[in-house]
Design an enzyme around this catalytic site. Structure first.
Site, PDB file in Angstrom:
ATOM      1  CG  ASP A   1      26.361  22.082 -30.149  1.00  0.00           C
ATOM      2  OD1 ASP A   1      26.062  21.740 -31.305  1.00  0.00           O
ATOM      3  OD2 ASP A   1      26.534  21.280 -29.208  1.00  0.00           O
TER       4      ASP A   1
ATOM      5  CE1 TYR B   1      34.999  21.663 -28.766  1.00  0.00           C
ATOM      6  CE2 TYR B   1      36.240  19.606 -28.748  1.00  0.00           C
ATOM      7  CZ  TYR B   1      35.430  20.511 -29.407  1.00  0.00           C
ATOM      8  OH  TYR B   1      35.047  20.253 -30.699  1.00  0.00           O
TER       9      TYR B   1
ATOM     10  CG  ASP C   1      22.865  21.742 -24.364  1.00  0.00           C
ATOM     11  OD1 ASP C   1      21.712  21.954 -23.949  1.00  0.00           O
ATOM     12  OD2 ASP C   1      23.156  21.798 -25.571  1.00  0.00           O
TER      13      ASP C   1
ATOM     14  NE  ARG D   1      25.274  18.964 -27.616  1.00  0.00           N
ATOM     15  CZ  ARG D   1      24.272  18.558 -28.379  1.00  0.00           C
ATOM     16  NH1 ARG D   1      23.070  18.364 -27.852  1.00  0.00           N
ATOM     17  NH2 ARG D   1      24.449  18.326 -29.663  1.00  0.00           N
TER      18      ARG D   1
END
Length: 324
Positions: free
Chosen positions: A47, A75, A89, A185
């Protein structure tokens, strides 16, 4: 070592540390321009607000990109509790959650419940297609978005930092290893729902994609500095086209065996295979480069994708001079 791609440009893998801001396609376009290479693809969308490892495949390496897409991703996620977000988010409109903010112990326990196979519903603001339309386009128009859950796997989810400076809105830094296709997310959203207080993703860094690590990635600054020398500068920071596929079986083949593979013929190499049967084997030519992607059956190579070029035809002999 990289080499020129006859389609126009360079061959190789470039692992970029994408900063927050540009889209993954922005990075592709930049590298396409800096490297003068038409064929450039990436190994998994990040993103715009996310940063981290973004593998790029140039020239012939694009033909091997599919073998990277299923690799495990890792992540470092910043999860903000106490509010929900329309986009799941930090960029969305936020609404206070209903329950009180969770304790550190409650977050650790809730994270543990997400480890393993999961049925995850993608965010409404995502690029998932619904009857040919992107979900985020429908959501922006205020249309109802119903997305089917998909199977994902959370391999690890560990709390590494906890900040309750604002007791009503604590923040957790979570290290996550997951399968391809997982939306972090959505994981933040679901974590907030499980705890009843709401949560959204405040920041995200991809620290690994398959065998590529953030500490080995090229920064935007280094990328632009190398590009000052044109495509030759980019060539210096390219990895071989089979970078990241070191765990696949490799087979050494001769020039004649490369010719047979190029002609689509099943080939039993003179050098016996380490693995007689395997769904994927990289056949390495005498030049040390990938000549073909094959399937091994009973010690023979069945060509699936051939990357080796046909040898250039010999130059035509100059006509003999006429005699008087």
């Amino acid at each position: 070592m990289s080499r020129r791609d006859r389609s126009g440009g360079l061959d190789g893998v470039l692992v970029v540390a994408k900063p927050s801001g540009p889209t993954s396609h922005d990075v592709v376009d930049l590298v396409r321009r800096l490297s003068s290479t038409r064929r450039v693809g990436h190994g998994g969308t990040l993103d715009p607000f996310a940063a981290g490892v973004l593998p790029l495949f140039l020239g012939r390496a694009t033909r091997l990109a599919e073998y990277h897409l299923g690799g495990t991703k890792r992540y470092r996620a910043t999860v903000c509790f106490g509010e929900t977000s329309t986009t799941d988010d930090i960029d969305g409109e936020r609404t206070p959650g209903e329950a009180e903010a969770p304790s550190r112990g409650a977050v650790v326990a809730a994270l543990a419940a997400f480890v393993g196979p999961q049925r995850q519903v993608p965010p409404q603001y995502s690029a998932v297609q619904i009857e040919g339309r992107r979900a985020y386009q429908m959501a922006r128009r205020g249309e109802a978005v119903e997305l089917a859950p998909r199977d994902v796997v959370i391999h690890e989810a560990a709390l590494v930092e906890w900040d309750e400076t604002d007791p009503a809105r604590p923040i957790a830094i979570v290290d996550i290893a997951c399968s391809a296709g997982t939306y972090i997310r959505a994981l933040a959203r679901d974590l907030g729902e499980r705890l009843g207080c709401g949560a959204y993703l405040g920041a995200l860094v991809r620290t690994a994609s398959g065998g590529f690590r953030l500490e080995d990635a090229v920064s935007y600054e280094s990328l632009r500095a190398q590009a000052a020398d044109g495509p030759a500068g980019i060539a210096r920071i390219l990895r071989p086209i089979d970078a990241g596929l070191e765990d696949l079986p490799h087979a050494t083949v001769t020039a004649d065996e490369v010719r047979r593979l190029r002609e689509g013929l099943i080939t039993a190499p003179k050098t016996p295979l380490d693995v007689r049967d395997a769904p994927l084997v990289l056949a390495m030519g005498p030049d040390g480069r990938v000549a073909a992607v094959c399937r091994a059956v009973a010690g023979a190579l069945h060509p699936h994708k051939v990357l080796a070029d046909a040898p250039a035809p010999p130059p035509e002999a100059a006509p003999a001079a006429a005699t008087a």
